[in-house]
Design an enzyme around this catalytic site. Structure first.
Site, PDB file in Angstrom:
ATOM      1  N   SER A 187       0.792  -1.236   0.000  1.00 57.15           N
ATOM      2  CA  SER A 187       0.000   0.000   0.000  1.00 57.15           C
ATOM      3  C   SER A 187       0.821   1.282   0.000  1.00 57.15           C
ATOM      4  CB  SER A 187      -0.937   0.025   1.210  1.00 57.15           C
ATOM      5  OG  SER A 187      -1.922  -0.971   1.068  1.00 57.15           O
TER       6      SER A 187
ATOM      7  N   LYS B   5       0.377   3.214  -2.998  1.00 57.73           N
ATOM      8  CA  LYS B   5      -0.842   4.001  -3.263  1.00 57.73           C
ATOM      9  C   LYS B   5      -0.560   5.495  -3.269  1.00 57.73           C
ATOM     10  CE  LYS B   5      -3.962   0.637  -0.984  1.00 57.73           C
ATOM     11  NZ  LYS B   5      -4.716   0.387   0.275  1.00 57.73           N
TER      12      LYS B   5
ATOM     13  N   TYR C 282      -2.835  -2.959 -10.738  1.00 59.24           N
ATOM     14  CA  TYR C 282      -2.829  -2.681  -9.307  1.00 59.24           C
ATOM     15  C   TYR C 282      -2.095  -3.778  -8.527  1.00 59.24           C
ATOM     16  CZ  TYR C 282      -4.500  -1.978  -4.548  1.00 59.24           C
ATOM     17  OH  TYR C 282      -4.564  -1.806  -3.191  1.00 59.24           O
TER      18      TYR C 282
ATOM     19  N   TYR D 143      -4.378   3.853   7.499  1.00 62.28           N
ATOM     20  CA  TYR D 143      -5.646   3.148   7.661  1.00 62.28           C
ATOM     21  C   TYR D 143      -6.504   3.875   8.710  1.00 62.28           C
ATOM     22  CZ  TYR D 143      -2.798  -0.246   5.152  1.00 62.28           C
ATOM     23  OH  TYR D 143      -1.976  -0.846   4.240  1.00 62.28           O
TER      24      TYR D 143
ATOM     25  N   VAL E 275       1.246  -3.653   3.901  1.00 59.10           N
ATOM     26  CA  VAL E 275       1.208  -4.923   4.628  1.00 59.10           C
ATOM     27  C   VAL E 275       2.470  -5.755   4.429  1.00 59.10           C
ATOM     28  CG1 VAL E 275      -1.306  -5.130   4.773  1.00 59.10           C
ATOM     29  CG2 VAL E 275      -0.103  -6.007   2.759  1.00 59.10           C
TER      30      VAL E 275
END
Lengths: 606, 606
Positions: B64, B67, B189, B241, B259
């Site tokens: 992530s 992102k 992705y 998060y 992660v």
């Protein structure tokens, strides 16, 4: 002259003054009476300078802006962990009056939604015979730098219509987030929202948060430094209702808005912004306020996440002991040795605020200097404004590591840092009141290391060893001994008074003298120290100008006196001697001019 | 010498190396194979210095963290408003895999949740024959400063198990957030999440974001400066998060976790942090990573919302024209006039990065100087590292306002700022290559204003008017004319060569000469300029040292030559003349030493 910044704010104000979009808050009757044309913009700097335009002195109610500041008081009263156990700090993704309580605990998501703000109010303690609201008033007054009061009409109106907030209060009571009957907490909350402030107040409150919690105008602490980041943290993630993410994205300043039309924004560490304009947008934020802050952020490049300039290395000037020497006269041979080996003494003059990021490059530089053979490192702290615990710790670690490597590191002119440095165990021998004193100690020690002997003459010098008489013949020496007399001074005696005419020139035969100029008030500044073998007061003697400085005996001093009349007569009686004396004087003054030019060069090196 | 910062990171690493809490991600089989003991910490500064400890060179998948960076590419491809219309920037208050789409539009709440990240992927364009994933790989490689690749095993595993993400993809297609069949977007992705990086990469990526988008090691731009604040904005509010609020509250650094065990954190404008440790906490953030960052923030005082030190005034040194003068020799009367009236020339030497907050105090200072009667203001830009558009605009507004008030403001040594200043319409007459040139122009103009005449001698000076001969008798003058000869030089001729022995002293009778020292390479630095009536080369002549500088004719020059032998013989033949010459030389050198001491004092003033 009018500041271009003032002019800019006027333009910005004019740009939006006629925009009539949005609606004045009408959920309570009193608020709906606000004049939608009212409009003020204010910027307060971290050093307390205020720029303002429009209705910056008009009072209005603080409303939700109070939530951020009251949260600081709750933290001070109860501590971070206790408050966090009752009120979260997560954005809820919902509107301000949503009853966002966490599943299970019933803790409000954050202190910026009504539920969280009421819970925050419940955390503030009545103390020292002051009720909660008195304490909140005084607390917010610390941020504003003045005594604040409550708009009673608004308060009544808030209280009469606050049914939803009462429901929230009872829910909080139900979950045990509030410990007692919520009535009093709610009334305190309604009063808190009804505190009257001005746009100028908001900017100064913001500047207080930007200034580590110290009001930049009153210089009094409004909030403990350790909670500033917490208050700004909830403002950053939750301050603008459900437009908070977009606000940080576009404007990039922790902020809080209120339905009274106020917005308080902060550029951390730099400045506070207050905007006041009652008409609100659909999220409940001042519509002109949002536009003004968006423009301010873009047009003044204030977005905190993309700073164009940031604290860089704290090194203001760097030079070595062969370039800049202590304000004292050295014998030519010692001066030459320093010129040759002086790079073993290195001076780093620091400036600004010392933090990890500004001190880290200093650390690297010091390590390089040590690797390159530096034996004495002087950190000049004169222009250092502040030093946090991190930089102090790194400084001391650097010193202890350098000591192990045989490099002596000392501090000079530590000022306010003296106390913390001493508390960290810095010995007095590593702290110097002035750069001069530090340089002197390093030079003496280096000269001893290099030459194996002290450069200081001990006892009384015979005339032959004085520089002025270096090229005199034996007959000259006899003449000097016969015709010139000596004079003695006790410690503290003034040999030469500034402003007087220069009727004689002195040669120090024993002891030391200090050349001083008078600064502000009684303050005296040392500009030179001379010792046995050196000539004193020769410049005014030669060019006929009045004495430019005082010369004071630092211990018992014996001087040879050379009167003007005798020196003048030499032209006729002993021209060769006069030529020899003039020649030596020029040689010495030339050498000092060369050294001064090297210093100017080193100091002007950017 | 080992840096104390390095030592500190070792201690920090040791503090958590044995903590075995948390669980390695196991939602895809490949990730669960990660060794939970792997642990690295890395800090990269804005100038490209890297501190690292532990497993900082071990490769793992970015997950992530990608992102945040891919969002930058989408912004560059499509522009801010287009991207905002598809993907929000509000924290959702929910977990990373929640399908948080806004009511009505179906836009994901923000680009840090999976829905938003997949939508972001769909915004990246295939371009120049490169597929999306090739472009993403190259883009992220720009941040890391090296070529990155994909962990094919992880990618396969992601793709085989990504059912929920496929569901999200189809929902996005349903709402028109993704324009085509989501299959290819989803595969891109999955590949993006499987890009292999190291802990060191993450720190350098962070430093790139801290450095306005320029990789501090390769010095290549990785992301357009205008989108840095947007990327950091979504990291600040949504990066960790549903622990994002608490992260900003406690750690205070925009960050993104993955992660795979990586965390990338940024102190805007200052540094980047990378931490790698696979075991995760219940929110999916690296458990050791959270602890390390919390400690780093507290122990190094890195919380961005409560900076202890911030950019302050850009003024590095301030002095006036009576203190520091151009490197040239002035006749004594002109020097005296400047000493008296020089405060009408003010020099502000600036430093660091010019932004609103650092330039605003300069503006105030300049306004005060103007009010106090300053007529010439020199802004020395030599030590200025950068200037943003805001500060440049304010500088030019200041200049135009001062001009209206009759104050002439000029810039010197603008370096890289020359181009932008000229584009803003600054005339060449207000830009000087050196401070000396600016000072010279200001001094000439002030001297003309004060005395009503130029100080420059015109044509050839008679011997009587040369300072050296000021106290000579009529007979002396006849002797000088009879015994000494003159010499002529053309422009560019060298009168004196550095290093040679000083066998003569020259008196300039007409024209100008420049004293130069040789710097690095062929570079020559002017240290003095002399004109008719002045003595050249007297210091080495008198003290017998070799010439310390070159002296070069700036135009046609005529000099009187005083040979050493002749001067030596004077002691016997005309002692009174020699005394008079030595006296004048001492007077002049003394005056220059006094001036140099004033300069040193002004430059050492902190």
């Amino acid at each position: 002259m009018v500041s271009p910044i003032q002019e800019y704010l006027k333009t910005l104000h004019a740009r939006y003054a006629s925009v009539m979009d949005g609606h004045v808050a009408d959920y309570i009757p009193e608020l709906s009476k606000a004049d939608p044309r009212l409009f003020g913009i204010c910027i307060a700097t971290r050093d307390g300078h205020v720029y303002e335009v429009g209705d910056t002195r008009h009072s209005f109610t603080i409303q939700s802006v109070s939530k951020a500041l009251a949260y600081g008081l709750a933290l001070e009263d109860r501590g971070e962990e206790h408050v966090l156990s009752r009120i979260g700090v997560e954005p809820s993704g919902e509107a301000f009056n949503a009853i966002s309580l966490k599943e299970g605990t019933g803790a409000p998501f954050n202190p910026m939604i009504n539920a969280g703000a009421i819970a925050t109010c419940g955390q503030v303690l009545p103390k020292d015979e002051h009720s909660r609201i008195e304490r909140i008033l005084a607390y917010l007054g610390g941020f504003a730098g003045r005594t604040l009061d409550i708009d009673q009409a608004i308060y009544q109106s808030e209280s009469e219509t606050g049914h939803r907030n009462r429901a929230i209060g009872w829910l909080l009571r139900n979950f045990g987030i509030i410990d007692e009957d919520p009535h009093e907490t709610l009334e305190t909350y309604f009063q808190q929202c009804s505190i009257r402030v001005t746009c100028r107040d908001l900017a100064i409150m913001g500047a207080t948060l930007a200034n580590q919690g110290i009001n930049p105008i009153t210089q009094k602490r409004a909030i403990a430094a350790e909670y500033v980041d917490n208050v700004l943290g909830v403002m950053a993630t939750c301050g603008m209702y459900d437009w908070s993410g977009e606000w940080i994205y576009r404007v990039g300043l922790p902020a809080k808005s209120g339905v009274g039309g106020g917005i308080l924004a902060v550029l951390p560490g730099q400045l506070g912004i207050g905007v006041f304009s009652p008409p609100l947008d659909s999220q409940g934020n001042s519509l002109r306020g949002i536009r003004v802050c968006t423009d301010l952020s873009r047009e003044l490049a204030l977005h905190m996440l993309n700073p164009a300039a940031t604290p860089r290395t704290a090194v203001r000037l760097a030079y070595h002991g062969g370039e800049v020497m202590a304000r004292r006269r050295l014998p030519p041979s010692a001066r030459e040795t320093l010129r040759r080996c002086g790079s073993r003494i290195q001076i780093l003059a620091l400036q600004g605020g010392l933090i990890f990021t500004t001190f880290e490059p200093v650390l690297r530089r010091a390590m390089q200097l040590s690797d390159a053979g530096c034996l004495h490192l002087i950190l000049d702290l004169r222009a250092v404004v502040s030093a946090d615990a991190v930089s102090l710790r790194l400084m001391e670690e650097l010193r202890s590591r350098l000591t192990q490597l045989g490099v002596r590191m000392v501090y000079c002119q530590p000022g306010r840092l003296c106390q913390p440095l001493m508390e960290m165990g810095v010995p007095a021998s590593a702290l110097f009141a002035t750069e001069d004193a530090a340089l002197e100690a390093s030079e003496d020690s280096l000269l001893l290391e290099v030459t194996g002997a002290t450069w200081r003459p001990s006892g009384s010098l015979p005339l032959e060893e004085c520089a002025l008489f270096r090229s005199c013949t034996a007959e000259d020496m006899i003449l000097l001994r016969n015709e010139l007399s000596t004079r003695k001074y006790e410690m503290g005696d003034t040999l030469i008074h500034a402003g007087e005419s220069a009727d004689e020139m002195l040669v120090v035969l024993s002891g030391n003298v200090e050349v001083q100029i008078r600064g502000e008030g009684q303050n005296r500044q040392r500009i030179d120290v001379l010792t046995a073998g050196m000539t004193v007061g020769e410049m005014a003697f030669l060019d006929g100008s009045p004495r430019s400085a005082d010369v004071v005996a630092m211990d018992q001093v014996k001087c040879l006196v050379i009167p003007r009349a005798w020196f003048a007569a030499l032209t006729e009686t002993h021209p060769a001697l006069k030529i020899s004396l003039l020649h030596e004087l020029t040689r010495e003054i030339s050498a000092r001019l060369r050294q001064a030019n090297i210093e100017v060069g080193a100091l002007q090196r950017a």
